[in-house]
Design a protein around this motif. Sequence first.
Motif: not given
Length: 53
Positions: A27, A29-30, A33
């Motif tokens: 994942q 996309g994290l 963050y």
Amino acid sequence: MFVVTAVTVVYPLILKYTIDVVFTQQQFGLVPYLAMSFVGQLPVQSVGNVECT
């Protein structure tokens, strides 16, 4: 002292989450963050270290 203890506990948890979720489950996309959480933690950790010495 509380700040240093909290940061000491949070840092390994962020690292574990990064390894478990981002790399294992791919994942990516994290990543922004998590990177910002690492960067945001550094000033808190440095202030906590200065206050405790």
